[in-house]
Every structure is written in structure tokens, then in C-alpha cells.
Write a protein that holds these residues in place. Structure first.
Motif: not given
Lengths: 286, 286
Positions: A126, A128, A130-132, A159-161, A172, A176
Motif C-alpha cells: 500500500c 498511498d 490510506k486504509g486499514e 485502495n481504501a476508496e 494513485q 499502489n
């Protein structure tokens, strides 16, 4: 009120399949002839079974035309159509029946790239932030449960989005949530990514219209993609799905199999919040 | 070697149709649900019957995409695909079953125009001076053999070089080999055109490639198009074919019916070389 069979054997509802299939030359490649003859038979059976109206057929022609026209290098609407009709999964399932205990295939999807970055075991994919954060780990085994060395594991997720890097080249970082790993003698793999999130397939085109007309949502349950190859073994194209996902039983493309639902365990402390263990079992070639 | 049915009822080869069709909402329009469920059933049966390979499905996706992409306001490649698979004729036949004695339908084709010139009975429709002149004449009758007054007869054919005017807007005069006529109390019609010539459907796209792979030629036997309408009667969309045409038994789009083959009689003397008599019998509405 119906006409008899045409006296000279010309086309009629009753002999339509024979009429079309008799037209193929004897020199037609036998496999091509077999596939086309079966397609004609089933398409004609469909039209006859529902007494398809001219207006309905015109609508289908228009929809198919638009499905081709919205397709581009970045978007393949016909694959999407095949996906939502279950045809992509059916073709995958027909061609990848595996012995008990072997990991099952599911669809490749349109977001695999050939040149994802090679990474070392344990690396972060990952980019970027972002995210868990989630640790993915496990082993690649043969049917006897022995580890396989030198396995190429190509992974990718949204990704998280809910977007893959190739969908957002200006947003991104390239690569990614992607990476390619190679197993050592222990057959183990591990990498840190994010707990994937569900996302809708593109639904602003003809396929989205079809889904809406059928009262179907466009969502895919959250999943991590895997393309796993090793000499002497069948290529494994699969996902692991996030257990408990809201869309698990209604994947818009029918990609879920029971055996592909993975656990996500919360980790106490540290930056990595989740751990998802999963062992892959490869099938020997032949 | 095959896996059992998925224990949680997820998608498998065995339950693929039920899986897809169960996804439709209860609120789906019943007719749309019926048509789509039948389509899914027959497409899945096709893929399963031939054990369609991934490479074959990829090829189909690519061909369908190109079929949409080559289509434009001037060219409808998906109608062409439907035509050469016999689907256009099948849909036409399903929806236009007529009583014995009534003139049969055939496909409309892509070259009808809505605003063809209105002409007086006996008029010449060939404006480019090419081809063998032919008198077309006959009556429009009801099922009792009585003439119908006020029938609108819209006719069109290719020119002597095998092209419709709309295919050659810079070469042919607008309205060449087209005309709209209205019958009087005697139900008679007559006009002078040319003896039509056979022509290939456009074969430089995906459909041409398919025909070539199947060892099929792209030719249609020579024909005159008719769109005949009268209040209280079913619309008649048909051709008359030139008897003896080389392609009569192998029309690329399966449009020929025995009852639609017309005679062409040589005429002695004068500029008009042929006479083609044909009576049309209309079916009452309902």
C-alpha cells in the motif's frame, strides 16, 4: 394460423437451426463449426422459447452496439456484460475444475497488470497510506501438503476508496496495492496491504442500465486478487474474500466461492490492524 | 476430478443458471425477467455443451466489441451479425406467422428510408439509367381475393452495380430505384425499375471475417423490397426474388421463401426488357 414448412426447404421457424448450420462449409475448422452450431442452436431456442418480439430484438441490437462502442483500452464493457450474466465465471469454472483440497479459481477481472513491482516477502504494497493495514500471510502447498519453492505470487487490490491504481493513474501512485513475490523453500508468503473494501463495477454504461432494470446492485464484495504460478502446476487465478462482507452472497459478477472466504483477525497494538491467513494449494499440471 | 456443489450455494457449473437468475429483483418487469432468464439459461447451456475455452470466449468478447465499434449511423454490424446467424429472419418469422394464401414477410434490411419519393402508377423509379429495365405489376388483394384500395406500396432495390442509393450518396441520384405508390379501387400497382442484381453484404468487418471462417459467401440473391401498408391490414415487409438467381438457395441472411420467388418474363421490343408480375395478399389485423 401457422405456415407449413417451406416446400423448398427455405428458412422457417421449424427448421431455422438446420438452415443456418447447413450453410457452413465442409472445410470449416471442426471445433469452430461445433461452437458456432451450438451457439446458433441455443440462440434460436432462446428466441423461439420467449417468442422474442421485433421491438425487443431491436433493443438488444442497440444495447449490444452501445456495449461495444463504450469499450476502450481502459474499459471493457463486454467483459462486464459477460461477468454480470455469470458467463465469465461459468467459462472459468468449466475450464478449471480442480481436485478436492486444491484452491479454486475465480475470475481474473479487468485490473490485473503484467508489470507489477517485484517485492521482498513482508513488504508493504500500500503506497498511498490510506486504509486499514493488514498482514496477508500463509503458505503455497501441493496436494500432499508439502511447500512449493519458487512460486510467483502476483497480488492486487483496490485502495481504501474502492479504486485500483490503473483506474486512477493521476491520483494513485503507480503500483499502489500491487506486488509480485516469490516463495522460498518453506513455501511461505507474507506482505502488508490493506483490508480491501467493496466497490461497484462501472455502472454508468449499458451494463449498469441492465443491472438497474433487473433490480440488481453493481457491488463486488471486498477481495484480494491472486495470480499464482509455479513450474509443474496449474495457473491459479483467484481472490480471497473478506468474511462478513455485506455483498458476499450477492457479488455482481458471481465470483465468490465458499472456500475462498478468508478470515480477518484483529491484531492488538502496532500499526497493522488486521491479519488474514490463507494457504493456497496448487494442482499439478495434467 | 470435479468439485461438489458449493456448500453455501455459491456459483458452480451445476447451478450457474439458478445462481444468476435468482439475483433478479421481484420488482423486475415480468416480461424482462422472462426474456433475461431464458437468455441466461440458453447461453449457459451453450457454454457448457461445448466446454467453451477461455481463449474462445476471449475471442468472442473481442469480436463482439469490434462489431459494436465498426457500427455507425451508416453501418449496423450487429444487425448484420444477427442476419447471418439467422436470428433476424427467426424473429421476423416468429412475429409474422400468416394464414395460408397471405404473402409472407421477410427481413426489412438496413436500406429502407422513411422519405422515399411519392410517384404515380407506371412511373420510372430508376434514375441513373443503368441496368435492364423491368416492369413490375400486379394487385394487392385481401384473403378473399378482393382488391384493396388506398394501399401504400413503398419499393426499393439496388442499382445495376449492386448498391442502394444511400450507400453511394455522392454517386447515385437521391431516390434512385425507390418510390412510394398508392393503389386505386382496382388494387393494381405498376412501376418501371430495373431487374435487381445480387450483391454481397458488407464483408470487410467482423461479420465478413466470421463468414469467411465458416466458409460462407456474403451474397444476397437479387430482390426487390416492398413495404406495404393499408388501414385494417397487417404491415407487410417483404421482397420478391428473381427466379433462377445463383444465390437463391444460399442467401447470406436466409431471407428467401418459396412463395416470394417472382417470375421475370422477357418482353419483345421496346426499351423495357422484362416484366415481373406479382400479386400481394394482405392479412387483416388481429
Amino acid at each position: 394460423m401457422t405456415q407449413a414448412l417451406d416446400p423448398l426447404g427455405f428458412f422457417s421457424v421449424e427448421n431455422s437451426v438446420d438452415c443456418v448450420n447447413a450453410r457452413m462449409a465442409q472445410t470449416t475448422d471442426p471445433r469452430h463449426a461445433q461452437v458456432m452450431a451450438s451457439l446458433v442452436k441455443h440462440l434460436h431456442a432462446f428466441a423461439t422459447e420467449v417468442s422474442l418480439t421485433q421491438a425487443e430484438w431491436d433493443l438488444a441490437i442497440d444495447g449490444l452496439t452501445k456495449t461495444g462502442q463504450i469499450s476502450s483500452d481502459e474499459r471493457q464493457e463486454f467483459i462486464l456484460l459477460s461477468d454480470v450474466l455469470g458467463l465469465s465465471m461459468l467459462v472459468d469454472a468449466i475450464n478449471n475444475q480442480r481436485p478436492a483440497g486444491a484452491t479454486e479459481n475465480t475470475v481474473l477481472g479487468p485490473f490485473h497488470v503484467a508489470d507489477a513491482p517485484r517485492r521482498a516477502m513482508g513488504d508493504q504494497i500500500c503506497l498511498d497510506g490510506k486504509g486499514e493495514s493488514c498482514l496477508f500471510e500463509g503458505r503455497v502447498l501441493d496436494l500432499n501438503g508439502d511447500p512449493i519453492e519458487g512460486v510467483c505470487i502476483d497480488v492486487w487490490s483496490d485502495n481504501a476508496e474502492g479504486f485500483y491504481d490503473v483506474q486512477q493513474p493521476d491520483v494513485q501512485p503507480r503500483g499502489n496495492n500491487r506486488g509480485v513475490f516469490t516463495t522460498g523453500a518453506d513455501g511461505r508468503y507474507s506482505f502488508v496491504g490493506i483490508k480491501p473494501v467493496p466497490y461497484p463495477i462501472p455502472d454508468d454504461g449499458p451494463v449498469g442500465k441492465l443491472l438497474a432494470a433487473l433490480g440488481r446492485h453493481p457491488y463486488r464484495p471486498a477481495h484480494m486478487h491472486y495470480l499464482i504460478t509455479a513450474p509443474g502446476f496449474q495457473k491459479l487465478v483467484t481472490h480471497t474474500f473478506v468474511s462478513g462482507d455485506k455483498w458476499l452472497t450477492s457479488d455482481a459478477v458471481f465470483g465468490v466461492k465458499s472456500t475462498l472466504v478468508a478470515q480477518y483477525e484483529a491484531i492488538d497494538g502496532g500499526a497493522t490492524l488486521w491479519r488474514s491467513p490463507f494457504d493456497f494449494v496448487l494442482t499439478p499440471e495434467d
